[in-house]
Design a protein around this motif. Structure first.
Motif, PDB file in Angstrom:
ATOM      1  N   VAL A 145      12.162  -7.677  -5.094  1.00 53.44           N
ATOM      2  CA  VAL A 145      11.301  -6.484  -5.035  1.00 53.44           C
ATOM      3  C   VAL A 145       9.883  -6.785  -5.527  1.00 53.44           C
ATOM      4  CG1 VAL A 145      10.934  -4.168  -6.012  1.00 53.44           C
ATOM      5  CG2 VAL A 145      13.210  -4.852  -5.223  1.00 53.44           C
ATOM      6  N   ASN A 146       9.768  -7.601  -6.583  1.00 53.27           N
ATOM      7  CA  ASN A 146       8.453  -7.771  -7.208  1.00 53.27           C
ATOM      8  C   ASN A 146       7.401  -8.321  -6.255  1.00 53.27           C
ATOM      9  OD1 ASN A 146       8.234  -6.789  -9.897  1.00 53.27           O
ATOM     10  ND2 ASN A 146       9.636  -8.386 -10.597  1.00 53.27           N
ATOM     11  N   PHE A 147       7.660  -9.473  -5.657  1.00 54.30           N
ATOM     12  CA  PHE A 147       6.602 -10.063  -4.822  1.00 54.30           C
ATOM     13  C   PHE A 147       6.411  -9.267  -3.532  1.00 54.30           C
ATOM     14  CE2 PHE A 147       4.792 -13.239  -1.820  1.00 54.30           C
ATOM     15  CZ  PHE A 147       3.557 -13.337  -2.431  1.00 54.30           C
ATOM     16  N   ALA A 148       7.541  -8.796  -2.972  1.00 53.79           N
ATOM     17  CA  ALA A 148       7.438  -8.030  -1.719  1.00 53.79           C
ATOM     18  C   ALA A 148       6.562  -6.799  -1.918  1.00 53.79           C
ATOM     19  CB  ALA A 148       8.839  -7.624  -1.262  1.00 53.79           C
ATOM     20  N   SER A 149       6.789  -6.090  -3.009  1.00 52.12           N
ATOM     21  CA  SER A 149       6.027  -4.852  -3.247  1.00 52.12           C
ATOM     22  C   SER A 149       4.572  -5.173  -3.596  1.00 52.12           C
ATOM     23  CB  SER A 149       6.666  -4.044  -4.380  1.00 52.12           C
ATOM     24  OG  SER A 149       8.003  -3.737  -4.043  1.00 52.12           O
ATOM     25  N   LEU A 150       4.388  -6.240  -4.373  1.00 56.19           N
ATOM     26  CA  LEU A 150       3.013  -6.629  -4.726  1.00 56.19           C
ATOM     27  C   LEU A 150       2.224  -6.972  -3.469  1.00 56.19           C
ATOM     28  CD1 LEU A 150       1.274  -7.322  -7.355  1.00 56.19           C
ATOM     29  CD2 LEU A 150       1.764  -9.695  -6.774  1.00 56.19           C
ATOM     30  N   MET A 151       2.866  -7.778  -2.611  1.00 50.37           N
ATOM     31  CA  MET A 151       2.215  -8.250  -1.382  1.00 50.37           C
ATOM     32  C   MET A 151       1.922  -7.084  -0.426  1.00 50.37           C
ATOM     33  SD  MET A 151       1.347 -11.112  -0.332  1.00 50.37           S
ATOM     34  CE  MET A 151       0.117 -10.637   0.820  1.00 50.37           C
ATOM     35  N   ALA A 152       2.913  -6.200  -0.263  1.00 48.25           N
ATOM     36  CA  ALA A 152       2.711  -5.060   0.636  1.00 48.25           C
ATOM     37  C   ALA A 152       1.595  -4.168   0.098  1.00 48.25           C
ATOM     38  CB  ALA A 152       4.010  -4.262   0.778  1.00 48.25           C
ATOM     39  N   THR A 153       1.538  -4.027  -1.225  1.00 52.79           N
ATOM     40  CA  THR A 153       0.482  -3.201  -1.827  1.00 52.79           C
ATOM     41  C   THR A 153      -0.880  -3.860  -1.620  1.00 52.79           C
ATOM     42  OG1 THR A 153       2.092  -2.557  -3.504  1.00 52.79           O
ATOM     43  CG2 THR A 153      -0.209  -2.001  -3.945  1.00 52.79           C
ATOM     44  N   ASN A 154      -0.920  -5.169  -1.848  1.00 54.18           N
ATOM     45  CA  ASN A 154      -2.186  -5.890  -1.663  1.00 54.18           C
ATOM     46  C   ASN A 154      -2.677  -5.710  -0.227  1.00 54.18           C
ATOM     47  OD1 ASN A 154      -4.254  -7.488  -2.670  1.00 54.18           O
ATOM     48  ND2 ASN A 154      -3.231  -9.420  -2.188  1.00 54.18           N
ATOM     49  N   ALA A 155      -1.764  -5.928   0.712  1.00 53.48           N
ATOM     50  CA  ALA A 155      -2.141  -5.819   2.126  1.00 53.48           C
ATOM     51  C   ALA A 155      -2.584  -4.398   2.465  1.00 53.48           C
ATOM     52  CB  ALA A 155      -0.960  -6.228   3.003  1.00 53.48           C
ATOM     53  N   ALA A 156      -1.883  -3.411   1.904  1.00 57.15           N
ATOM     54  CA  ALA A 156      -2.248  -2.016   2.194  1.00 57.15           C
ATOM     55  C   ALA A 156      -3.644  -1.710   1.655  1.00 57.15           C
ATOM     56  CB  ALA A 156      -1.223  -1.069   1.573  1.00 57.15           C
ATOM     57  N   ARG A 157      -3.999  -2.332   0.546  1.00 53.84           N
ATOM     58  CA  ARG A 157      -5.343  -2.118  -0.011  1.00 53.84           C
ATOM     59  C   ARG A 157      -6.395  -2.737   0.899  1.00 53.84           C
ATOM     60  NH1 ARG A 157      -5.398  -0.480  -5.411  1.00 53.84           N
ATOM     61  NH2 ARG A 157      -7.522  -1.286  -5.539  1.00 53.84           N
ATOM     62  N   TYR A 158      -6.099  -3.937   1.430  1.00 48.38           N
ATOM     63  CA  TYR A 158      -7.035  -4.559   2.387  1.00 48.38           C
ATOM     64  C   TYR A 158      -7.148  -3.665   3.624  1.00 48.38           C
ATOM     65  CZ  TYR A 158      -7.418  -9.120   0.047  1.00 48.38           C
ATOM     66  OH  TYR A 158      -7.720 -10.133  -0.823  1.00 48.38           O
ATOM     67  N   ARG A 159      -6.008  -3.135   4.049  1.00 47.81           N
ATOM     68  CA  ARG A 159      -6.018  -2.270   5.240  1.00 47.81           C
ATOM     69  C   ARG A 159      -6.901  -1.048   4.998  1.00 47.81           C
ATOM     70  NH1 ARG A 159      -7.128  -2.302   9.462  1.00 47.81           N
ATOM     71  NH2 ARG A 159      -5.507  -3.642  10.275  1.00 47.81           N
ATOM     72  N   MET A 160      -6.772  -0.438   3.806  1.00 46.67           N
ATOM     73  CA  MET A 160      -7.586   0.752   3.523  1.00 46.67           C
ATOM     74  C   MET A 160      -9.064   0.373   3.490  1.00 46.67           C
ATOM     75  SD  MET A 160      -5.371   3.052   0.875  1.00 46.67           S
ATOM     76  CE  MET A 160      -6.070   2.209  -0.466  1.00 46.67           C
ATOM     77  N   ALA A 161      -9.369  -0.803   2.918  1.00 41.14           N
ATOM     78  CA  ALA A 161     -10.771  -1.230   2.853  1.00 41.14           C
ATOM     79  C   ALA A 161     -11.316  -1.503   4.253  1.00 41.14           C
ATOM     80  CB  ALA A 161     -10.892  -2.482   1.974  1.00 41.14           C
ATOM     81  N   ALA A 162     -10.478  -2.075   5.121  1.00 36.74           N
ATOM     82  CA  ALA A 162     -10.968  -2.523   6.432  1.00 36.74           C
ATOM     83  C   ALA A 162     -10.954  -1.413   7.483  1.00 36.74           C
ATOM     84  CB  ALA A 162     -10.125  -3.701   6.920  1.00 36.74           C
ATOM     85  N   GLY A 163     -10.361  -0.266   7.157  1.00 36.08           N
ATOM     86  CA  GLY A 163     -10.324   0.829   8.135  1.00 36.08           C
ATOM     87  C   GLY A 163      -9.647   0.382   9.417  1.00 36.08           C
ATOM     88  N   LYS A 164     -10.353   0.546  10.534  1.00 34.55           N
ATOM     89  CA  LYS A 164      -9.715   0.242  11.813  1.00 34.55           C
ATOM     90  C   LYS A 164      -9.935  -1.215  12.260  1.00 34.55           C
ATOM     91  CE  LYS A 164      -9.214   4.811  13.790  1.00 34.55           C
ATOM     92  NZ  LYS A 164      -8.110   5.000  12.868  1.00 34.55           N
TER      93      LYS A 164
END
Ligand SMILES: Nc1ncnc2c1ncn2[C@@H]1O[C@H](COP(=O)(O)OP(=O)(O)OP(=O)(O)O)[C@@H](O)[C@H]1O
Ligand SMILES: O=P(O)(O)OC[C@H]1O[C@H](OP(=O)(O)OP(=O)(O)O)[C@H](O)[C@@H]1O
Ligand SMILES: O=C(O)c1cccnc1
Ligand SMILES: [Mg+2]
Length: 545
Positions: A145-164
């Protein structure tokens, strides 16, 4: 079952097996067995105490791997042989016989749906069952759970920053070993990336694979004479034509548009571009920063793209891998505009501009404030190593044994565990946003839509509020029971969509990068009283002397 060990379930990571654990789980298992406590009915919560990346949300991921691990939990004969070697020689044969037959069939595993946005202190997993098994699962579940959730969160933050804008994960070379690399590709896709350069991840997880070429490819060509086959057949058929000659002719005309001298343009680079275009005419993305983006790379790219166009092919675009990415992307777009107009090729204006080179969340946020024409980012190191915060701190704590609550006390209030078997509900407001999460004892009735609920801070008495939810969502669902996964699992695409949907229910002030508002995780009044009574009962009154 093979002699090497139990068959791994389809799609299960081969390294994930019962021995992927800490030694102390096995020594505790033996001690539980000796003390005849192994069948005690236990309840454990898996949760974290602080959101990563200075943020106020986390994406829960790794559930599918956890479930497959639990479903498959069984020691192989060689596992037992190895455990015999590492435990003291006095350990009874009966214990090994017991381990041989041990499975997780008596475990019930409750969890939040994979891809859901989660917060500190709420149980992400609730594991119930025989103490020995629930204990033996600890390290592996945390690891999954730890790395998977960390990684998914990190990616989601990049996604929010990058918009479309498009996001591609390019990190395998910098990842934390082979398994870290695979997990990074998988969970960055869940978090919102569009694809990966990692071919094995593409094959295993059905993630789109994408890529351009490296500087070494460009520098491997010194001049035109190195291209053996210069010909490419037009898309619509007909005799092959000399793509190099076409590109060289276009380049001679382009120098006046771009106001550069022919002598400033690198011939090796054009040879590399033309060769790549001949090999892969439908996938021509050129790395344009090897020598000089403005004076060489972009002109050689435009010349090759025009030559391809002449034969009916459409180039894809360019990648910038150094320099001021905002400025150079605008230069690239301007070059494309000039060519689009001069040659009346409208799609030229929209050719893809990809940027890479040590990009992180802050770089993207900074680029957002500048004028730039980037369409896609290729991101490696910062994404896959989660450089800003390399670990999520999920823990696994016993909260009940034989129906008696258990509490772990600490000088640090944040570290006191919330005892007993609990459910988690998410309460929504009128506008559709999540207002608060509430933990309740499982014996309590669930909150009801339209009915006032008292939500309390778990540790600060004065902090409490009434909430009248317009929607109530039960977050902990039963996924594993009677030895089997008991609900259909989403595929990766489904989990990716769940992340996108889950983030929509969060107010934007909770998601912002700078000083985000914390989301509240509360307890019911019943659970509050239960927690504090137990706390006092377990904390004897000291004496000052
Ligand atoms: N416009 C920009 N705004 C913010 N950051 C940027 C911008 N352009 C590039 N960067 C970032 O600045 C850093 C530049 O890296 P560095 O100083 O190593 O230069 P470089 O362009 O790689 O140089 P070199 O030509 O030596 O490879 C990278 O992390 C890159 O992502
Ligand atoms: O910068 P990252 O976010 O890690 O992303 C991936 C990087 O990997 C590649 O080259 P590499 O860094 O191996 O060599 P280069 O720096 O010389 O391009 C690529 O050109 C990117 O720069
Ligand atoms: O395909 C690419 O451009 C790529 C792949 C990995 C790392 N850097 C770049
Ligand atoms: Mg680099």
């Amino acid at each position: 079952m093979s002699s090497q060990g139990p068959e791994r379930k389809m799609g299960q990571n081969g390294i994930v097996q019962p021995l992927l654990t800490d030694l102390y789980q096995i020594t505790m298992a033996y001690a539980y067995w000796k003390a005849d406590k192994h069948d005690a009915r236990s309840v454990f919560d898996l949760f974290f105490r602080k959101n990563p990346f200075n943020g106020e949300f986390t994406i829960f991921a790794g559930l599918e791997e956890c479930l497959k691990f639990v479903e498959n939990f069984k020691y192989s004969e060689s596992d037992i042989e190895y455990i015999k070697q590492i435990l003291p020689s006095h350990v009874e044969d009966e214990f090994y016989q017991y381990l041989r037959c041990l499975t997780a069939k008596d475990i019930q595993l409750y969890a939040v749906k994979e891809g859901t946005v989660v917060f500190p202190r709420m149980p992400l997993l609730r594991v119930e069952g025989p103490l020995i098994v629930a204990q033996l699962l600890e390290t592996t579940l945390l690891n999954l759970v730890n790395f998977a959730s960390l990684m998914a969160t990190n990616a989601a933050r990049y996604r929010m920053a990058a918009g479309k804008l498009k996001l591609f994960e390019f990190g395998l070379r910098r990842a934390q070993g082979p398994d870290g690399g695979l997990s990074a590709s998988k969970y960055s896709y869940i978090g919102g990336f569009d694809g990966t350069s990692n071919v094995l991840a593409g094959k295993l997880f059905n993630i789109p694979v994408k890529g351009t070429h490296a500087h070494s490819y460009i520098t491997s060509f010194n001049g035109f004479n190195e291209i053996k086959n210069k010909e490419l057949a037009p898309v619509g058929g007909g005799p092959p034509q000399d793509l190099l000659e076409l590109a060289v002719n276009f380049r001679t005309k382009l120098v006046s548009i771009f106001n550069v001298l022919l002598s400033e343009i690198n011939d090796g680079e054009l040879a590399a571009f033309v060769s790549f275009a001949i090999a892969l005419p439908g996938n021509f993305m050129a790395l344009v920063d090897t020598y000089d983006v403005k004076k060489s790379g972009l002109i050689n790219f435009c010349a090759t793209a025009l030559a391809l166009h002449h034969l009916g092919y459409r180039a894809l675009g360019v990648r910038l891998d150094s320099g001021d990415l905002a400025y150079l992307s605008c230069v690239a777009r301007e070059y494309f505009r000039l060519v689009a107009e001069a040659y009346r090729i409208p799609y030229f204006f929209d050719l893809l501009i990809m940027a890479s080179n040590d990009i992180n969340e802050e770089t993207i946020l900074s680029l957002n404030e500048q004028l730039h024409c980037i369409d896609a980012f290729g991101i490696g190191t910062h994404l896959v190593t989660c450089q800003k915060q390399p670990a999520l701190g999920c823990v696994y704590k016993m909260v009940e044994l034989n129906e008696q609550p258990r509490i772990k006390l600490s000088q640090d209030v944040q570290k006191v565990t919330i005892p007993g078997k609990k459910d988690v509900y998410r309460l929504y407001g009128e506008a559709g946003y999540a207002l608060i999460d509430i933990l309740q004892r499982t014996s309590e009735t669930s909150p009801i839509e339209g009915r006032k609920v008292l939500c309390r801070h778990p540790f600060q008495e004065a902090k409490r509020a009434f909430v009248t939810p317009s929607k109530v969502e039960k977050l902990l669902l039963l996924w594993f029971s009677d030895g089997h996964i008991c609900q259909p699992l989403e595929n990766l695409q489904g989990v990716r969509e769940a992340v996108e949907e889950s983030l929509k229910i969060l107010r934007s002030d909770i998601k912002r990068t700078l000083n985000p508002t914390p989301y509240k995780v509360s307890v019911s009044d019943d659970l509050y009283q239960f927690l504090h009574t137990l706390w006092l009962a377990n904390a004897p009154i000291g004496e000052l002397c």
